[in-house]
Design an enzyme around this catalytic site. Structure first.
Site, PDB file in Angstrom:
ATOM      1  CB  SER A 151     -11.307   8.078  -7.744  1.00 55.08           C
ATOM      2  OG  SER A 151     -10.169   7.147  -8.793  1.00 55.08           O
ATOM      3  CE1 TYR A 196      -5.084   2.974  -4.601  1.00 60.09           C
ATOM      4  CE2 TYR A 196      -3.759   4.357  -6.294  1.00 60.09           C
ATOM      5  CZ  TYR A 196      -4.376   4.287  -5.176  1.00 60.09           C
ATOM      6  OH  TYR A 196      -4.947   5.413  -4.598  1.00 60.09           O
ATOM      7  CG  ASP A 224     -12.548  -3.702   8.933  1.00 57.70           C
ATOM      8  OD1 ASP A 224     -12.606  -3.374   7.574  1.00 57.70           O
ATOM      9  OD2 ASP A 224     -11.685  -4.275   9.601  1.00 57.70           O
ATOM     10  CG  ASN A 267     -10.318   8.954   2.835  1.00 56.66           C
ATOM     11  OD1 ASN A 267      -9.769   9.253   2.078  1.00 56.66           O
ATOM     12  ND2 ASN A 267      -9.938   8.438   4.013  1.00 56.66           N
ATOM     13  CE  LYS A 271      -8.180   4.604  -4.765  1.00 57.01           C
ATOM     14  NZ  LYS A 271      -9.196   5.051  -3.713  1.00 57.01           N
TER      15      LYS A 271
END
Ligand code: NAP
Length: 276
Positions: A132, A146, A54, A81, A150
């Site tokens: 990304s 978000y 995790d 990922n 990224k």
């Protein structure tokens, strides 16, 4: 000697497809996820070790790396990922949601890289692939958190690549466009769960229609993204960025760099203002 890859977030989508793709190419795979006890498919493969990781719990990161090394002897490639999108109007998100978005998409990546670097330094080799998104290179309405996470991942990865190149450790960035995975449902559910603020309703409805028109575009499959991750891991180059998606997506990504800022902003505004 078989090569070994450790991947985070392999319970579904791009992570799972990547685990299967590398295993099919004869690699050893350390397929990590938050709840390995639920996994049915990856456990059937002899060269896949399914274990807990995790990214919000550093102890599990260290344990997964050590378990993987004990099982397969070494690790050649790390794929960061695990991630999700906290979609919605910024004002309706709590501070905790902001922290968690960054904990998973950015700080979790940093913690995993810091944990594996002593092993890569000892081996004088290693490849780090950070997943990304197009949203790490261009912005869209309703996904400010978000995009922020990224964009942070992109800046971190690009700068880190310099200092690790000196140690023969390569950092690469994979930039998928829309891909058919659980991502759309997870981020869509979060969008719905975030409280609506009526002042934003007309904008949110118009931007939502813009997203609907985008999501009608052909999406990549997780397997297509996995194939590009494999190429990045094995092409022997120090290429920094790999875009994955249809031609329209790749053009949008490229044009963000050739187009003046104001032109890009106007193009995006026009694509949702027409729905107002
Ligand atoms: P997905 O099917 O929802 O998979 C996301 C994975 O991340 C799941 O395995 C999930 O595990 C895991 N995860 C979430 N929080 C985690 C945590 N704290 N620790 C460990 N694992 C965690 O979506 P996906 O599309 O494959 O997403 C993979 C990556 O691709 C993400 O970084 C995403 O931002 C990026 N991406 C996706 C798209 C797209 O359109 N799908 C486009 C561009 C980039 P659980 O099952 O435990 O939740």
């Amino acid at each position: 000697m078989s090569k070994t890859i450790l991947i985070t977030g392999t319970s579904s989508g791009i992570g799972k497809a990547t685990a299967l793709h590398f295993a099919a190419q004869g690699w050893n795979v350390i397929a990590t996820m938050r709840q390995p006890e639920k996994e049915q498919e990856l456990i059937r493969h002899k060269n896949i070790l399914v274990t807990t990781l995790d990214v919000q719990q550093p102890a599990t990161i260290n344990a997964a790396i050590q378990q993987g090394i004990a099982h397969f002897g070494h690790i050649d490639v790390l794929v960061n990922n695990a991630g999700y999108g906290e979609f919605g109007i910024f004002e309706s998100t709590a501070r905790e949601q902001v922290s968690t978005q960054f904990e998973v998409n950015v700080i979790g990546v940093m913690d995993t890289i810091r944990a594996i670097l002593p092993h890569f330094r000892e081996r004088k080799a290693g490849t780090i692939l950070n997943i990304s998104s197009g949203a790490g290179r261009f912005t869209l309405p309703l996904i400010s958190l978000y995009c922020a996470s990224k964009f942070a991942l992109e800046g971190f990865s690009e700068a880190l690549a310099f200092e690790l190149a000196a140690l023969n450790i390569t950092v690469k960035i994979i930039e998928p466009g829309g891909t058919t995975t659980n991502f759309g449902k997870v981020s869509g559910d979060r969008f719905i769960a975030n409280a609506s603020i009526p002042d934003y309703d007309p904008f949110a409805a118009a931007a939502g229609k813009m997203f609907d028109s985008l999501s009608n575009m052909q999406l990549a499959t997780a397997e297509e993204v996995a194939a590009v991750i494999y190429e990045a891991a094995t092409d022997g180059t120090d290429t920094l960025r790999y875009a994955v998606g249809n031609e329209d997506f790749k053009q949008r990504l490229a044009s963000r760099h050739t187009m003046p800022d104001q032109e890009y902003i106007n193009a995006i505004k026009n694509s949702y203002l027409k729905f107002l």
